[in-house]
Design a protein around this motif. Structure first.
Motif, PDB file in Angstrom:
ATOM      1  N   GLY A 591       8.293   2.330   5.675  1.00 25.13           N
ATOM      2  CA  GLY A 591       7.537   1.246   5.065  1.00 25.13           C
ATOM      3  C   GLY A 591       6.727   0.427   6.042  1.00 25.13           C
ATOM      4  N   VAL A 592       6.896   0.647   7.337  1.00 21.27           N
ATOM      5  CA  VAL A 592       6.125  -0.077   8.344  1.00 21.27           C
ATOM      6  C   VAL A 592       4.705   0.473   8.365  1.00 21.27           C
ATOM      7  CG1 VAL A 592       5.914  -0.612  10.801  1.00 21.27           C
ATOM      8  CG2 VAL A 592       8.174  -0.545   9.716  1.00 21.27           C
ATOM      9  N   THR A 593       3.716  -0.421   8.413  1.00 23.10           N
ATOM     10  CA  THR A 593       2.321  -0.004   8.452  1.00 23.10           C
ATOM     11  C   THR A 593       1.736  -0.213   9.838  1.00 23.10           C
ATOM     12  OG1 THR A 593       1.609  -2.177   7.663  1.00 23.10           O
ATOM     13  CG2 THR A 593       1.928  -0.461   6.013  1.00 23.10           C
ATOM     14  N   ALA A 626      -4.253   6.125   4.834  1.00 21.81           N
ATOM     15  CA  ALA A 626      -5.172   5.469   3.888  1.00 21.81           C
ATOM     16  C   ALA A 626      -6.512   5.218   4.563  1.00 21.81           C
ATOM     17  CB  ALA A 626      -4.579   4.154   3.391  1.00 21.81           C
ATOM     18  N   LEU A 627      -7.583   5.581   3.863  1.00 22.95           N
ATOM     19  CA  LEU A 627      -8.946   5.308   4.291  1.00 22.95           C
ATOM     20  C   LEU A 627      -9.648   4.550   3.173  1.00 22.95           C
ATOM     21  CD1 LEU A 627      -9.884   8.854   5.673  1.00 22.95           C
ATOM     22  CD2 LEU A 627      -9.215   6.871   7.024  1.00 22.95           C
ATOM     23  N   THR A 628     -10.398   3.521   3.532  1.00 18.26           N
ATOM     24  CA  THR A 628     -11.094   2.734   2.518  1.00 18.26           C
ATOM     25  C   THR A 628     -12.418   2.228   3.060  1.00 18.26           C
ATOM     26  OG1 THR A 628     -10.863   0.907   0.943  1.00 18.26           O
ATOM     27  CG2 THR A 628     -10.032   0.543   3.169  1.00 18.26           C
ATOM     28  N   THR A 629     -13.228   1.669   2.179  1.00 19.09           N
ATOM     29  CA  THR A 629     -14.500   1.075   2.564  1.00 19.09           C
ATOM     30  C   THR A 629     -14.376  -0.444   2.524  1.00 19.09           C
ATOM     31  OG1 THR A 629     -15.259   1.264   0.275  1.00 19.09           O
ATOM     32  CG2 THR A 629     -15.868   3.030   1.775  1.00 19.09           C
ATOM     33  N   ASP A 630     -15.374  -1.143   3.084  1.00 18.94           N
ATOM     34  CA  ASP A 630     -15.240  -2.590   3.252  1.00 18.94           C
ATOM     35  C   ASP A 630     -15.248  -3.344   1.935  1.00 18.94           C
ATOM     36  OD1 ASP A 630     -17.844  -2.154   2.590  1.00 18.94           O
ATOM     37  OD2 ASP A 630     -18.717  -3.129   4.347  1.00 18.94           O
ATOM     38  N   GLY A 631     -15.703  -2.734   0.844  1.00 18.44           N
ATOM     39  CA  GLY A 631     -15.697  -3.423  -0.436  1.00 18.44           C
ATOM     40  C   GLY A 631     -14.317  -3.819  -0.902  1.00 18.44           C
ATOM     41  N   LEU A 632     -13.276  -3.156  -0.403  1.00 19.78           N
ATOM     42  CA  LEU A 632     -11.910  -3.464  -0.808  1.00 19.78           C
ATOM     43  C   LEU A 632     -11.277  -4.553   0.056  1.00 19.78           C
ATOM     44  CD1 LEU A 632      -9.543  -2.784  -2.671  1.00 19.78           C
ATOM     45  CD2 LEU A 632      -8.892  -0.966  -1.081  1.00 19.78           C
ATOM     46  N   GLU A 650       0.044  -4.560   1.433  1.00 14.38           N
ATOM     47  CA  GLU A 650       0.192  -4.010   0.084  1.00 14.38           C
ATOM     48  C   GLU A 650       0.565  -2.535   0.134  1.00 14.38           C
ATOM     49  OE1 GLU A 650      -3.488  -4.819  -1.820  1.00 14.38           O
ATOM     50  OE2 GLU A 650      -3.114  -6.970  -2.054  1.00 14.38           O
ATOM     51  N   LEU A 651      -0.007  -1.815   1.093  1.00 11.88           N
ATOM     52  CA  LEU A 651       0.347  -0.399   1.234  1.00 11.88           C
ATOM     53  C   LEU A 651       1.793  -0.248   1.665  1.00 11.88           C
ATOM     54  CD1 LEU A 651      -0.613   2.566   1.252  1.00 11.88           C
ATOM     55  CD2 LEU A 651      -1.285   2.241   3.641  1.00 11.88           C
ATOM     56  N   GLY A 652       2.251  -1.118   2.563  1.00 10.31           N
ATOM     57  CA  GLY A 652       3.637  -1.037   3.023  1.00 10.31           C
ATOM     58  C   GLY A 652       4.640  -1.329   1.936  1.00 10.31           C
ATOM     59  N   GLY A 653       4.297  -2.196   0.984  1.00 13.34           N
ATOM     60  CA  GLY A 653       5.224  -2.529  -0.092  1.00 13.34           C
ATOM     61  C   GLY A 653       5.175  -1.604  -1.279  1.00 13.34           C
ATOM     62  N   SER A 654       4.385  -0.548  -1.220  1.00 11.75           N
ATOM     63  CA  SER A 654       4.235   0.372  -2.354  1.00 11.75           C
ATOM     64  C   SER A 654       5.232   1.514  -2.263  1.00 11.75           C
ATOM     65  CB  SER A 654       2.807   0.937  -2.384  1.00 11.75           C
ATOM     66  OG  SER A 654       2.547   1.669  -1.201  1.00 11.75           O
ATOM     67  N   ASP A 655       5.372   2.229  -3.386  1.00  5.49           N
ATOM     68  CA  ASP A 655       6.237   3.403  -3.452  1.00  5.49           C
ATOM     69  C   ASP A 655       5.371   4.651  -3.355  1.00  5.49           C
ATOM     70  OD1 ASP A 655       8.076   5.366  -3.909  1.00  5.49           O
ATOM     71  OD2 ASP A 655       8.527   4.803  -5.972  1.00  5.49           O
ATOM     72  N   VAL A 662      -0.048   4.012  -6.537  1.00  2.00           N
ATOM     73  CA  VAL A 662      -0.313   3.227  -5.328  1.00  2.00           C
ATOM     74  C   VAL A 662      -1.802   2.915  -5.226  1.00  2.00           C
ATOM     75  CG1 VAL A 662      -0.221   3.224  -2.809  1.00  2.00           C
ATOM     76  CG2 VAL A 662       1.672   4.187  -4.110  1.00  2.00           C
ATOM     77  N   ALA A 663      -2.645   3.935  -5.464  1.00  2.00           N
ATOM     78  CA  ALA A 663      -4.098   3.725  -5.395  1.00  2.00           C
ATOM     79  C   ALA A 663      -4.546   2.713  -6.434  1.00  2.00           C
ATOM     80  CB  ALA A 663      -4.823   5.058  -5.584  1.00  2.00           C
ATOM     81  N   ASP A 664      -4.011   2.803  -7.669  1.00  2.00           N
ATOM     82  CA  ASP A 664      -4.389   1.856  -8.714  1.00  2.00           C
ATOM     83  C   ASP A 664      -3.989   0.432  -8.343  1.00  2.00           C
ATOM     84  OD1 ASP A 664      -5.376   3.936 -10.206  1.00  2.00           O
ATOM     85  OD2 ASP A 664      -3.501   4.248 -11.288  1.00  2.00           O
ATOM     86  N   ALA A 665      -2.790   0.286  -7.745  1.00  2.00           N
ATOM     87  CA  ALA A 665      -2.336  -1.053  -7.365  1.00  2.00           C
ATOM     88  C   ALA A 665      -3.203  -1.628  -6.247  1.00  2.00           C
ATOM     89  CB  ALA A 665      -0.874  -0.993  -6.924  1.00  2.00           C
ATOM     90  N   LEU A 666      -3.593  -0.799  -5.299  1.00  2.00           N
ATOM     91  CA  LEU A 666      -4.426  -1.281  -4.201  1.00  2.00           C
ATOM     92  C   LEU A 666      -5.795  -1.723  -4.695  1.00  2.00           C
ATOM     93  CD1 LEU A 666      -3.577   1.364  -1.446  1.00  2.00           C
ATOM     94  CD2 LEU A 666      -2.831  -1.021  -1.523  1.00  2.00           C
ATOM     95  N   LEU A 667      -6.284  -1.096  -5.761  1.00  2.00           N
ATOM     96  CA  LEU A 667      -7.586  -1.466  -6.307  1.00  2.00           C
ATOM     97  C   LEU A 667      -7.511  -2.622  -7.292  1.00  2.00           C
ATOM     98  CD1 LEU A 667      -9.246   2.008  -6.970  1.00  2.00           C
ATOM     99  CD2 LEU A 667      -9.683   0.441  -5.088  1.00  2.00           C
TER     100      LEU A 667
END
Length: 818
Positions: A591-593, A626-632, A650-655, A662-667
């Motif tokens: 769970g560590v990021t 995880a890879l993302t763009t700056d809009g997030l 948020e990624l560390g606290g996900s399952d 996980v992707a839906d929660a991050l968005l």
């Protein structure tokens, strides 16, 4: 015990007999005829079943009940002259079953009313109160109704007891609490009690239904319009609750019960029923407050998803429901927009079979009970133990409520509410559902129109993105893309997942400057270029350098950022390059990021002499990249570093077990003023890792003999012994042919690669020539060459060529059989 005669019949027929017997032995409820017709949808594969019976005028056959898809799809009318030349009238007069195919229907006099779609029509005699009735069934199956389905239809026809339409005599006054509405003119005759409920006098009422509708609460008007508009009605009972405005104090709740009666040839259809005071059945303060809170939430809901979440939040707690699904109705398919709870395991198995990306999508006709509820347009409730199709029964084993959502004269969608433990349905729950339906349906239509403005933008951008992500050995990848909702702007965010040889995969994410058609076009070009350079076998820094040079040569005024990651799925290692883009984020199994702090190069298209340094990553099984763009991660009130920290938390606290969730929660908290791309990959590790060895072939006279000796020694080391003598000879022959072809027809370095996994040997020979070997179409007896590739093709289960950096690789696979 099954009789001897029944023993020879099909299982489907026996099941139909049992179901019909249970219906006929039960109480004679108003909906029994419709439930009988629904058996034709279940056991005979029909898409529509209907019953016509002689009306008040003996020369007219009137529709009294139907189940399935709307009859207008097949050109069926409300009524037919008994003496006419229609197929239905002919079958009713003949008193025997009639089976018609597309060719037969095209030849009928009524063919001009028949739509272009092909279907089969079954017409069977049935019993009606007014004389001989007729059961009509439609099938869109390519072969029509088979023998078992015809037997089931005959059983259903025997069980049909159709009531005769009972039109009110002309000039007859309705009861004090009754009404009669002419569907063609909108003229309504009402009793004195109804006028009193609406605060009207007999002298002050003009007889128009619009006058009564104008006194209702505006939020309840869509639900009422779905009842009083003839184009969206079907034969059957109606029930709904609505509010009327009062001179002082809160609105009064009324309950409408009605039934649509066909008018016959030359006469309009009429809606007849009663209206009563329902306010005594309601806990007015609590329910009105809930409806008001829902109305406030829907007023600010911009998208279909926002509307769906507002409805779920408003209903689940007051109803103490175990699950709620809200769906849009699109072309007779139910497209679910919100599930609560969101885990797939909480929903029926049949739904999971129809899963499309993140949400299920199922045809309404696969659930005839739901189709009937949508057709009737009122809340339907089934307590525990009610026999329902599995797709609905598993939603609410302790009770199920279906809430159609009417808007703008049609059904915008439906809300399904289920309980696990047996649930007692109170009168105020039905009222709350009815009031919520009108609000939700209207808001859903507004949100759908809002979403439609951006659908073109999203469609164009999705066409430039991967249609689906590939399956990876030892890993799972998911991606999400959200277009900007700030106007009709085309964005430049993109992502890609590129399978590479030797169980490598490249993950790419990028962003082109600006929001315009030019940015979207450049995005598609850059994605294509990076994929082309990647499959050539270049390392990450070379791939990105080539893309940078290409963008500069295009002389575009725009620049682009990207992050390119090359992952070895066998070893769990990776190399990545950043070109002005955000770094990858790692979520370790505990769970560590971790957000690696490494150097990156400038954006693409800025400098021809730019350097793009590579950095390494180590992935343990269970790691999420995880890879993302700056809009997030970037917003006006927080800088990008804070956004990256929040994203990592948020990624560390996900399952990571459900990567899509996980992707839906991050968005969930993404700002929509900019488009957003998100790419996640969970590395699980390969269960079976291949064995690999490589050999550089020197250009010496005995090069082929050295290659064969290296191959034999390698196979012996891997444990491929004498048990595979024939297979070893095959491998050695293929090695000889491929190495010989490379030495004879190319210059430069030649490399031999051997790979073994699951008793399957892959032999690859790479050289510096880009020319692909050509298999000869025919060989004469005097030919001295060209047989090598034919031998390779004959001895292997598969072969081909791949481009590699500066040349090609010819490969083949051989099954090692004992």
């Amino acid at each position: 015990m099954v009789s001897e005669g029944a023993a020879g019949r099909g299982t489907r027929t026996l099941r139909a007999e049992v179901a019909l017997a249970a219906l006929m032995d039960g109480p004679d409820t108003p909906d029994r005829l419709r439930r009988v017709l629904e058996q034709a949808l279940v056991f005979a594969g029909a898409t529509l079943a209907a019953v016509y019976t002689p009306g008040g005028e003996a020369d007219v056959l009137c529709l009294v009940e139907s189940a399935g898809v709307p009859r207008t799809l097949y050109g069926l009318r409300d009524s037919y002259p008994s003496a006419g030349r229609s197929a239905l009238a002919d079958a009713q007069r003949a008193g025997r079953p009639v089976w018609l195919g597309p060719e037969d229907l095209a030849a009928c006099a009524e063919s001009r009313r028949t739509p272009s779609r092909d279907f089969f029509l079954a017409l069977l005699p049935a019993q009606g109160d007014g004389g001989r009735a007729c059961l009509v069934a439609v099938s869109e199956d390519a072969d029509g109704f088979d023998d078992d389905e015809r037997k089931c239809l005959e059983l259903i026809a025997d069980a049909v007891v159709a009531p005769a339409p009972a039109p009110r005599a002309e000039g007859e006054e309705p009861a004090s609490d009754a009404f009669s509405l002419a569907m063609d003119t909108g003229r309504v005759e009402v009793g004195d009690d109804i006028l009193e409920l609406f605060g009207l006098t007999r002298a002050g009422f003009d007889g128009k239904v619009e006058t009564l509708l104008g006194l209702t609460v505006p939020e309840d008007l869509p639900a009422l319009m779905s009842v009083v508009e003839a184009d969206h009605m079907s034969i059957g009972d109606r029930e709904l609750e609505f509010r009327v405005l009062q001179p002082s104090g809160p609105p009064k709740w009324l309950r409408l019960r009605g039934r649509l009666l066909p008018g016959g040839e030359g006469h309009p259809a009429r809606l007849v029923g009663s209206v009563a005071d329902a306010s005594t059945l309601r806990s007015d303060v609590t329910d009105v407050a809930r409806v008001q809170r829902l109305a406030a939430a829907l007023a600010t809901a911009g998208t279909v998803r926002d509307v769906s979440q507002a409805v779920v939040s408003a209903l689940r707690q007051p109803l103490q429901a175990d699950r709620i699904a809200l769906a849009e109705l699109e072309n007779e398919r139910l497209v679910v927009t919100v599930l609560d709870p969101p885990e797939p395991e909480a929903w029926p198995e049949l739904w999971r079979l129809e899963w499309r990306s993140e949400w299920p999508d199922a045809p309404v006709r696969a659930m005839p009970t739901l189709a009937a509820a949508l057709r009737e347009g009122r809340a339907a409730i089934w307590p525990a133990g009610t026999p329902l199709e599995p797709a609905l029964a598993e939603v609410g084993p302790g009770g199920l409520a279906v809430l159609p959502l009417p808007a703008a004269g049609r059904m915008a969608g439906a809300c399904l509410i289920g309980w696990d433990a047996p649930h007692d349905f109170h009168p105020d729950e039905r009222a709350l559902l009815t009031a919520s339906a009108g609000l939700a349906g209207q808001a859903l239509m507004r949100a759908h129109a809002f979403d439609a403005e951006h659908e073109l933008v999203g469609m164009l951008q999705r066409q430039l993105l991967p249609r689906r992500l590939p399956k990876l050995p030892g890993a799972v990848a998911v991606a999400r893309y959200l277009p900007s909702t700030a106007g009709l702007e085309l964005g430049g965010d993109w992502y890609d997942v590129i399978p590479l040889p030797d169980n490598h995969v490249a993950l790419v994410i990028g962003d082109v400057q600006g929001h315009s058609a030019g940015a979207a076009t450049l995005m598609g070009q850059m994605r294509t270029a990076l994929r082309a350079y990647a499959v050539e076998g270049h390392p990450p820094d070379v791939v990105v350098s080539h893309a940078n040079r290409l963008l500069l040569d295009m002389e575009s005024d725009l620049f682009a950022t990207c992050c390119y990651v090359d992952i070895d799925l066998e070893e769990g290692s990776a190399w990545y390059v950043r070109a002005g883009h955000l770094p990858p984020v790692l979520r370790h199994p505990d769970g560590v990021t971790d957000v690696p702090e490494t150097d990156g190069g400038p954006p693409l298209g800025v400098s021809m002499q730019a350097d793009f340094p590579m950095s390494s990553l180590r992935l343990q099984p269970g790691t999420v990249l995880a890879l993302t763009t700056d809009g997030l991660v970037e917003s006006a009130d927080a800088d990008i570093d804070e956004g990256m920290d929040r994203f990592a938390d948020e990624l560390g606290g996900s399952d990571p077990a459900h990567l899509g969730l996980v992707a839906d929660a991050l968005l969930g908290n993404a700002r929509r003023s900019d488009d957003v791309a998100l790419l996640l990959m969970r590395y699980d590790g390969m269960a079976a890792r291949p064995l690999r060895e490589s050999w550089t072939v020197w250009r010496v006279p005995e090069a082929v003999r050295h290659a064969r000796r290296f191959t034999r020694r390698t196979l012996r080391t891997w444990g491929v012994r004498a048990d595979y003598a024939d297979s070893m000879d095959t491998v050695l022959l293929v090695v000889s042919e491929l190495v010989t072809n490379a030495l004879v027809h190319t210059d430069g370095r030649v490399r031999l690669d051997l790979t073994l996994i699951n008793n399957r040997m892959r032999v690859s020979v790479a050289d510096s020539s880009p020319r692909t070997p050509v298999k000869p179409t025919n060989l004469g007896w005097e030919a001295t060459g060209g047989r090598g590739i034919l031998l390779v093709e004959a001895m292997s289960v598969a072969w081909g060529t791949l481009p590699v950096s500066g040349g090609k690789q010819v490969w083949c696979e051989i099954a090692l059989d004992a």
